[in-house]
Motif scaffolding. Structure first.
Motif, short mmCIF file in Angstrom:
data_model
loop_
_atom_site.label_atom_id
_atom_site.label_comp_id
_atom_site.label_asym_id
_atom_site.label_seq_id
_atom_site.Cartn_x
_atom_site.Cartn_y
_atom_site.Cartn_z
N ARG A 70 -13.18 19.95 9.39
CA ARG A 70 -13.89 21.23 9.55
C ARG A 70 -13.71 22.11 8.32
NH1 ARG A 70 -17.74 21.84 13.56
NH2 ARG A 70 -17.10 20.42 15.20
N MET A 71 -12.49 22.10 7.76
CA MET A 71 -12.25 22.94 6.59
C MET A 71 -13.07 22.45 5.39
SD MET A 71 -10.41 25.60 7.12
CE MET A 71 -9.97 26.04 5.43
N ILE A 72 -13.22 21.14 5.24
CA ILE A 72 -14.06 20.61 4.16
C ILE A 72 -15.51 21.08 4.35
CG2 ILE A 72 -15.02 18.51 3.12
CD1 ILE A 72 -12.35 17.12 3.83
N GLU A 76 -17.62 23.54 1.78
CA GLU A 76 -18.92 23.12 1.22
C GLU A 76 -20.01 24.11 1.55
OE1 GLU A 76 -20.54 19.28 1.35
OE2 GLU A 76 -18.64 18.24 0.96
N ALA A 77 -19.96 24.67 2.77
CA ALA A 77 -21.00 25.61 3.19
C ALA A 77 -20.87 26.95 2.46
CB ALA A 77 -20.92 25.81 4.71
N TYR A 83 -18.13 32.28 -1.78
CA TYR A 83 -16.99 32.51 -0.90
C TYR A 83 -15.93 31.43 -1.11
CZ TYR A 83 -20.22 35.60 1.50
OH TYR A 83 -21.12 36.60 1.79
N GLY A 84 -14.69 31.81 -0.88
CA GLY A 84 -13.59 30.90 -1.18
C GLY A 84 -12.74 30.57 0.03
N GLU A 85 -11.49 30.24 -0.25
CA GLU A 85 -10.58 29.74 0.78
C GLU A 85 -10.33 30.79 1.86
OE1 GLU A 85 -9.98 26.68 0.67
OE2 GLU A 85 -8.44 26.44 2.20
N ALA A 91 -13.32 31.79 8.85
CA ALA A 91 -14.40 31.15 9.62
C ALA A 91 -13.82 30.08 10.54
CB ALA A 91 -15.43 30.53 8.66
N PHE A 92 -12.86 29.32 10.02
CA PHE A 92 -12.23 28.30 10.85
C PHE A 92 -11.54 28.94 12.05
CE2 PHE A 92 -8.77 25.66 12.32
CZ PHE A 92 -9.46 24.50 12.64
N GLU A 93 -10.88 30.05 11.81
CA GLU A 93 -10.18 30.72 12.91
C GLU A 93 -11.15 31.15 14.01
OE1 GLU A 93 -7.19 30.97 13.96
OE2 GLU A 93 -7.69 32.37 15.57
#
Ligand SMILES: [Mg+2]
Length: 227
Positions: A70-72, A76-77, A83-85, A91-93
């Protein structure tokens, strides 16, 4: 049989996973719409799912780690829009919080309490749910996931690791899950006892001796209490 511990699958055994993932995708889109709207314009939900499918196919070595995959996808998106890490993690959270908002099958809460009184419970999942967030951790002695262990069911090693956490020998451990190969054949291959939760009443089609099966976790708890 001597029963020392029970290992349990999570997704589609304790709760249905399809509606959870549907809501998690929507939560992610909502977060992106608010914080990185260009990304939603470029990648509406269907395109985001295609990106996910491509990334998952390109990284078979991470097949046990949905969080890493999901993080990859998110990197990529987000990267083409500057936008960065930090945004990828936020977003993952948003996604992950929704991924852990599950609705248990109706009988599961009561059945788990009965099972936990009978034997130590260890969760054993190829997914990345977190029982602390789900609110069930107090019923489990330990949690093991394909991500935390580094390999997925049906690899016998993850079953043996779960037994070690439970403090049980494989042949005194009962694994319960919905997946015929990952859960039933995986557990049997690792020397555990296996119970198949067949909610749809599909019947066993993989040959050999059909496993002991139940249509819900309450029936399984009745069986465990009868041992
Ligand atoms: Mg499952």
């Amino acid at each position: 049989m001597k029963l020392t511990a029970i290992t349990l699958d999570l997704d589609d055994t304790l709760w249905p996973i399809a509606p959870v993932m549907e809501r998690a995708d929507l939560a992610l889109q909502a977060w992106l719409q608010l914080n990185c709207p260009e990304v939603v314009q470029a990648l509406p939900i269907a395109a985001m799912r295609r990106l996910r499918d491509r990334v998952f196919a390109e990284h078979p070595e991470l097949g046990h780690d949905f969080t890493a995959l999901r993080m990859i996808c998110l990197r990529e998106a987000l990267a083409p829009h500057g936008y960065g890490e930090r945004e990828a993690e936020q977003a993952f959270e948003a996604f992950y919080a929704a991924r852990n908002r599950v609705e248990l099958y109706p009988e599961v809460g009561d059945a788990l309490e009965r099972l936990a009184r009978r034997a130590p419970l260890v969760s054993l999942s190829n997914g990345n749910a977190c029982l602390d967030r789900v609110g069930l951790a107090h019923l489990f002695r330990a949690q093991i996931t394909a991500r935390s262990f580094g390999a997925a069911k049906p690899d016998p090693a993850i079953f043996h690791a779960a037994c070690a956490l439970a403090g049980s020998k494989p042949d005194e451990t009962l694994h319960v899950g919905d997946h015929p190969e990952q859960d039933v054949l995986g557990a049997l291959g690792a020397g555990l006892h296996a119970v198949w939760i067949d909610r749809e009443g599909l019947g066993w089609t993989l040959g050999g001796v059909p496993p002991r099966s139940f249509t819900c976790l309450a029936q399984f708890a009745d069986f465990v209490e009868s041992l």
